[in-house]
Design a protein around this motif. Structure first.
Motif, PDB file in Angstrom:
ATOM      1  N   THR A  49       0.848  -1.189   0.000  1.00 16.72           N
ATOM      2  CA  THR A  49       0.000   0.000   0.000  1.00 16.72           C
ATOM      3  C   THR A  49       0.882   1.237   0.000  1.00 16.72           C
ATOM      4  O   THR A  49       2.001   1.225   0.523  1.00 16.72           O
ATOM      5  CB  THR A  49      -0.942   0.044   1.215  1.00 16.72           C
ATOM      6  OG1 THR A  49      -0.165   0.067   2.424  1.00 16.72           O
ATOM      7  CG2 THR A  49      -1.854  -1.174   1.242  1.00 16.72           C
ATOM      8  N   GLY A  50       0.361   2.307  -0.578  1.00 17.97           N
ATOM      9  CA  GLY A  50       1.156   3.512  -0.757  1.00 17.97           C
ATOM     10  C   GLY A  50       1.228   4.447   0.429  1.00 17.97           C
ATOM     11  O   GLY A  50       1.742   5.555   0.300  1.00 17.97           O
ATOM     12  N   GLY A  51       0.708   4.051   1.566  1.00 19.03           N
ATOM     13  CA  GLY A  51       0.856   4.859   2.771  1.00 19.03           C
ATOM     14  C   GLY A  51      -0.278   5.826   3.042  1.00 19.03           C
ATOM     15  O   GLY A  51      -0.304   6.474   4.091  1.00 19.03           O
ATOM     16  N   MET A  52      -1.235   5.947   2.130  1.00 15.93           N
ATOM     17  CA  MET A  52      -2.372   6.837   2.342  1.00 15.93           C
ATOM     18  C   MET A  52      -3.561   6.035   2.863  1.00 15.93           C
ATOM     19  O   MET A  52      -3.679   4.842   2.589  1.00 15.93           O
ATOM     20  CB  MET A  52      -2.737   7.557   1.046  1.00 15.93           C
ATOM     21  CG  MET A  52      -1.636   8.514   0.595  1.00 15.93           C
ATOM     22  SD  MET A  52      -1.982   9.288  -0.993  1.00 15.93           S
ATOM     23  CE  MET A  52      -0.979  10.780  -0.838  1.00 15.93           C
ATOM     24  N   ALA A  53      -4.426   6.711   3.615  1.00 15.30           N
ATOM     25  CA  ALA A  53      -5.571   6.016   4.210  1.00 15.30           C
ATOM     26  C   ALA A  53      -6.430   5.357   3.139  1.00 15.30           C
ATOM     27  O   ALA A  53      -6.889   4.218   3.298  1.00 15.30           O
ATOM     28  CB  ALA A  53      -6.402   6.989   5.037  1.00 15.30           C
ATOM     29  N   ARG A  54      -6.645   6.044   2.025  1.00 16.02           N
ATOM     30  CA  ARG A  54      -7.504   5.485   0.976  1.00 16.02           C
ATOM     31  C   ARG A  54      -6.882   4.257   0.318  1.00 16.02           C
ATOM     32  O   ARG A  54      -7.600   3.395  -0.179  1.00 16.02           O
ATOM     33  CB  ARG A  54      -7.850   6.552  -0.061  1.00 16.02           C
ATOM     34  CG  ARG A  54      -6.681   7.194  -0.789  1.00 16.02           C
ATOM     35  CD  ARG A  54      -7.192   8.375  -1.619  1.00 16.02           C
ATOM     36  NE  ARG A  54      -6.201   9.028  -2.448  1.00 16.02           N
ATOM     37  CZ  ARG A  54      -5.418  10.013  -2.055  1.00 16.02           C
ATOM     38  NH1 ARG A  54      -5.480  10.437  -0.794  1.00 16.02           N
ATOM     39  NH2 ARG A  54      -4.569  10.594  -2.897  1.00 16.02           N
TER      40      ARG A  54
END
Length: 234
Positions: A49-54
């Motif tokens: 995952t790219g580290g953002m909540a979404r």
């Protein structure tokens, strides 16, 4: 041959105080993708995952639909190099009204076609950022963003030739990677970014030292399983 699935997150909460949250439809898009993978018996060795909540919300919701055997004791990794560029800053530098949500909504509402007006505004803001003439105005320049995305992809260049990885990221990242792989011009990247659907999948094939595009912006799962309105771009 390895496989890498690049998933654009589900619809986020545009216009809300916190954009970095999936909307109700965004969660549904993620569930539909998970059901697609469950039905097609697609398994994964690694989840990024790219580290953002979404990104994480899309990953959690999507993969919750899969039987455990399809996750193959998958390793979960957060790699912030797969995070999106700061779209708020990019818009703000071009249009100061973005700083005031009320003023910005009023600006869009003053147009006959507010969605079209937003598209033109975003295009102009992207052109300013990508031009290189105003690099000092941004926390991350366009070339730096591209390098970051390519760096993230290159970390997936492993000798595990049969490993299957799924990456939950954003449209800007996927577009930048397509530029890297296909030799696109900057204006083509901007056009491509505008056409990537929420919850859509881009698939790469990987051999040591080589990445090849298999398919781009696939949202058949939304067409097949979703209700009318399931396909969104913002």
């Amino acid at each position: 041959m390895g496989q890498i699935f690049l998933v654009r997150h589900g619809q986020a909460s545009f216009g809300k105080a916190n954009y970095d949250q999936l909307s109700e439809l965004g969660y549904e898009q993620a569930r539909l993708l998970g059901q697609w993978y469950a039905n097609t018996h697609q398994s994964f060795n690694k989840v990024i995952t790219g580290g953002m909540a979404r990104h994480r919300q899309t990953a959690d919701t999507c993969l919750a639909e899969l039987p455990k055997k399809q996750l193959l004791d998958a390793e979960w990794i957060t790699d912030e190099d797969f995070a999106e560029f700061n779209h708020h800053e990019v818009l703000l530098r071009h249009c100061p009204e973005v700083a005031d949500a009320v003023a910005f909504k009023a600006l869009l509402a003053s147009h006959v076609d507010p969605p079209r007006a937003l598209e033109h505004l975003f295009r102009a803001a992207m052109q300013r950022w990508m031009s290189g003439w105003h690099d000092g105005d941004y926390g991350e320049t366009w070339p730096d963003f591209r390098r970051r995305c390519v760096r993230a992809l290159e970390r997936l260049d492993t000798d595990s030739s049969k490993q299957t990885t799924i990456v939950f990221t954003s449209g800007g990242v996927i577009s930048a990677l397509m530029q890297h792989l296909l030799g696109l011009q900057d204006f083509q990247v901007m056009e491509l970014n505008w056409t990537l659907a929420n919850g859509a999948v881009t698939k790469l094939l990987q051999r040591p030292g080589q990445f090849t595009l298999s398919y781009l912006n696939n949202y058949a799962h939304l067409e097949w399983l979703g209700q009318p309105g399931a396909i969104t771009y913002r």
